[in-house]
Write a protein that holds these residues in place. Structure first.
Motif, PDB file in Angstrom:
ATOM      1  N   ASP A 168       0.886  -1.111  -0.115  1.00  0.00           N
ATOM      2  CA  ASP A 168       0.195   0.206  -0.207  1.00  0.00           C
ATOM      3  C   ASP A 168       0.683   0.966   0.227  1.00  0.00           C
ATOM      4  O   ASP A 168       1.110   2.681  -0.375  1.00  0.00           O
ATOM      5  CB  ASP A 168      -1.032   0.410   1.424  1.00  0.00           C
ATOM      6  CG  ASP A 168      -1.962  -0.566   1.349  1.00  0.00           C
ATOM      7  OD1 ASP A 168      -2.777  -1.998   0.048  1.00  0.00           O
ATOM      8  OD2 ASP A 168      -3.213  -0.671   1.668  1.00  0.00           O
ATOM      9  N   LEU A 169       2.061   1.243   0.851  1.00  0.00           N
ATOM     10  CA  LEU A 169       3.109   2.581   1.129  1.00  0.00           C
ATOM     11  C   LEU A 169       3.293   2.629  -0.773  1.00  0.00           C
ATOM     12  O   LEU A 169       3.402   4.345  -1.264  1.00  0.00           O
ATOM     13  CB  LEU A 169       4.121   2.377   1.568  1.00  0.00           C
ATOM     14  CG  LEU A 169       3.899   2.557   2.843  1.00  0.00           C
ATOM     15  CD1 LEU A 169       4.888   1.599   4.164  1.00  0.00           C
ATOM     16  CD2 LEU A 169       3.276   3.745   2.969  1.00  0.00           C
ATOM     17  N   LEU A 170       3.693   1.329  -1.097  1.00  0.00           N
ATOM     18  CA  LEU A 170       4.379   1.214  -3.032  1.00  0.00           C
ATOM     19  C   LEU A 170       3.282   1.622  -4.305  1.00  0.00           C
ATOM     20  O   LEU A 170       3.409   2.675  -4.881  1.00  0.00           O
ATOM     21  CB  LEU A 170       4.706  -0.080  -3.167  1.00  0.00           C
ATOM     22  CG  LEU A 170       6.190  -0.430  -2.425  1.00  0.00           C
ATOM     23  CD1 LEU A 170       6.606  -1.461  -3.144  1.00  0.00           C
ATOM     24  CD2 LEU A 170       7.129   0.765  -2.919  1.00  0.00           C
ATOM     25  N   ALA A 171       2.150   1.662  -3.043  1.00  0.00           N
ATOM     26  CA  ALA A 171       0.954   2.020  -4.297  1.00  0.00           C
ATOM     27  C   ALA A 171       0.422   3.791  -4.352  1.00  0.00           C
ATOM     28  O   ALA A 171      -0.771   4.365  -4.840  1.00  0.00           O
ATOM     29  CB  ALA A 171      -0.144   1.304  -4.261  1.00  0.00           C
ATOM     30  N   LEU A 172       1.270   4.229  -3.062  1.00  0.00           N
ATOM     31  CA  LEU A 172       0.793   5.948  -2.982  1.00  0.00           C
ATOM     32  C   LEU A 172       0.729   6.770  -3.933  1.00  0.00           C
ATOM     33  O   LEU A 172       1.663   6.389  -5.085  1.00  0.00           O
ATOM     34  CB  LEU A 172       1.897   6.310  -1.656  1.00  0.00           C
ATOM     35  CG  LEU A 172       1.570   5.948  -0.522  1.00  0.00           C
ATOM     36  CD1 LEU A 172       2.303   6.494   0.356  1.00  0.00           C
ATOM     37  CD2 LEU A 172      -0.190   6.109   0.163  1.00  0.00           C
ATOM     38  N   PRO A 173       0.145   7.737  -4.316  1.00  0.00           N
ATOM     39  CA  PRO A 173      -0.465   8.588  -5.610  1.00  0.00           C
ATOM     40  C   PRO A 173       1.045   8.831  -5.954  1.00  0.00           C
ATOM     41  O   PRO A 173       1.736   9.132  -7.511  1.00  0.00           O
ATOM     42  CB  PRO A 173      -1.097   9.534  -5.305  1.00  0.00           C
ATOM     43  CG  PRO A 173      -1.585   9.293  -3.971  1.00  0.00           C
ATOM     44  CD  PRO A 173      -1.008   7.915  -3.757  1.00  0.00           C
ATOM     45  N   SER A 174       2.265   9.561  -5.044  1.00  0.00           N
ATOM     46  CA  SER A 174       3.509   9.538  -5.362  1.00  0.00           C
ATOM     47  C   SER A 174       4.586   8.233  -4.957  1.00  0.00           C
ATOM     48  O   SER A 174       4.342   8.423  -4.160  1.00  0.00           O
ATOM     49  CB  SER A 174       3.774  10.690  -4.093  1.00  0.00           C
ATOM     50  OG  SER A 174       5.736  10.830  -4.570  1.00  0.00           O
ATOM     51  N   ALA A 175       5.030   7.482  -6.299  1.00  0.00           N
ATOM     52  CA  ALA A 175       5.877   6.652  -6.250  1.00  0.00           C
ATOM     53  C   ALA A 175       7.537   7.084  -5.435  1.00  0.00           C
ATOM     54  O   ALA A 175       7.228   5.906  -4.473  1.00  0.00           O
ATOM     55  CB  ALA A 175       6.518   6.166  -8.086  1.00  0.00           C
ATOM     56  N   PRO A 176       7.476   7.804  -5.243  1.00  0.00           N
ATOM     57  CA  PRO A 176       9.098   8.201  -4.919  1.00  0.00           C
ATOM     58  C   PRO A 176       8.224   8.690  -3.160  1.00  0.00           C
ATOM     59  O   PRO A 176       9.794   8.049  -2.477  1.00  0.00           O
ATOM     60  CB  PRO A 176       8.917   9.528  -5.888  1.00  0.00           C
ATOM     61  CG  PRO A 176       8.957   9.558  -6.906  1.00  0.00           C
ATOM     62  CD  PRO A 176       7.481   9.094  -6.397  1.00  0.00           C
ATOM     63  N   ALA A 177       7.460   9.126  -2.968  1.00  0.00           N
ATOM     64  CA  ALA A 177       7.112   9.209  -1.644  1.00  0.00           C
ATOM     65  C   ALA A 177       7.167   7.841  -0.912  1.00  0.00           C
ATOM     66  O   ALA A 177       7.866   7.187  -0.111  1.00  0.00           O
ATOM     67  CB  ALA A 177       5.721   9.618  -1.064  1.00  0.00           C
ATOM     68  N   GLY A 178       6.293   7.334  -1.761  1.00  0.00           N
ATOM     69  CA  GLY A 178       5.985   5.960  -1.557  1.00  0.00           C
ATOM     70  C   GLY A 178       7.660   4.523  -0.705  1.00  0.00           C
ATOM     71  O   GLY A 178       8.175   3.780  -0.335  1.00  0.00           O
ATOM     72  N   ILE A 179       8.064   4.549  -2.155  1.00  0.00           N
ATOM     73  CA  ILE A 179       9.965   4.250  -1.765  1.00  0.00           C
ATOM     74  C   ILE A 179      10.759   4.243  -0.688  1.00  0.00           C
ATOM     75  O   ILE A 179      11.332   3.803  -0.236  1.00  0.00           O
ATOM     76  CB  ILE A 179      10.572   4.421  -3.460  1.00  0.00           C
ATOM     77  CG1 ILE A 179       9.150   3.011  -4.097  1.00  0.00           C
ATOM     78  CG2 ILE A 179      12.149   4.043  -3.244  1.00  0.00           C
ATOM     79  CD1 ILE A 179       9.975   3.690  -6.138  1.00  0.00           C
TER      80      ILE A 179
END
Length: 284
Positions: free
Chosen positions: A144-155
């Motif tokens: 779910d973190l990696l699926a956040l709208p901002s991919a760099p933020a999730g990563i």
């Protein structure tokens, strides 16, 4: 991990170098030469550097997440690859500790018998269940973190989770607790770490996240990612304190397997807490 640390005496090297390299030697597959003297001083120095192996694992996860994004891989598959890399790069030692502790707690046995169950090399259904549930939560939260709208933020957040979990697990090595035996790996690490080191690492990881977020992300996204990581650390520390107190009461102290269990469980809790806080921040 414990097989690398049979207690010996002798002269210690420089504190910073010995702690850093011993932590990497004990807790990863990296071919790093750690301490040659193993006692509570070694344990204190290595456990004070416990988040450093987490930073290494986080760097690997960041690389996996970046490549997966370029290749268009799903968040679920990427999360599985991240968790698998963490287990492989730590020789799955923390899973072993979690399984042993799960069997011991699930037995509802008296402390002496529970400690015998931890020492048993076989894993029962309760231990396997604890591992499966914990890894499932890790994968789901990371996905779910990696699926956040901002991919760099999730990563970025995923990359900080291993350091957060190891920082949280330092609670079990703190002076609030004691080892349940006078020998072995646990006796070298439990009760050695001043609590101020937990605060230092929380601040360091939060600042590092904020700096990275400011460079990579837009204003509101950078703030939510930083707040999510900071909250993940707080959630992990709180959870580790509760679990450590419970283990201390049920087992009559803590050992190295308890630290492995704490690392695995707080990995799930840190990721889940960060996810919840980021979702809330995005909805405001």
């Amino acid at each position: 991990m414990s097989g690398k640390a049979v207690e010996t005496t002798g002269e210690h090297g420089p504190a910073f170098r010995e702690g850093l390299f011993t932590a990497l030697s004990w807790l990863t597959v990296l071919p790093v030469a750690g301490a040659t003297v193993f006692d509570r001083t070694t344990g204190r120095r290595a456990m004070a550097a416990l988040p450093v192996p987490g930073l290494f694992l986080g760097t690997v996860a960041t690389g996996i997440g970046s490549v997966a994004t370029l290749l268009g891989l799903s968040p679920l598959l990427t999360a599985v690859l991240c968790v698998a890399s963490w287990e492989l790069l730590t020789r799955m030692m923390h899973i072993d500790g979690l399984a042993d502790v799960g069997d011991a707690l699930g037995s509802y046995a008296a402390p002496e018998r529970a400690r015998e169950i931890i020492a048993d090399r076989y894993t029962g259904a309760l231990g396997m269940g604890a591992v499966l549930v914990t890894l499932a939560v890790q994968v789901a939260a990371l996905s779910d973190l990696l699926a956040l709208p901002s991919a760099p933020a999730g990563i970025l957040i995923v990359g900080m989770v291993p350091a957060l979990s190891r920082m949280s697990a330092m609670i079990g090595c703190s002076r609030l607790f004691r080892p349940f035996s006078e020998g072995g790996f646990g006796a070298m690490i439990i009760g050695t770490v001043p609590l101020r080191w937990v605060g230092f690492w929380w601040l360091a990881v939060t600042v590092a996240t904020g700096g990275s977020a400011a460079l990579l992300l837009s204003g509101s996204t950078a703030v939510s990612a930083t707040v999510g990581v900071a909250a993940g650390g707080v959630g992990g520390v709180g959870f580790a304190l509760l679990v450590s107190r419970h283990l201390n009461r049920r087992l009559g102290g803590l050992n190295g397997d308890c630290m492995g269990a704490l690392i695995e469980m707080t990995t799930a809790v840190c990721a889940l807490t960060a996810l919840i806080v980021v979702r809330i921040a995005q909805s405001l």
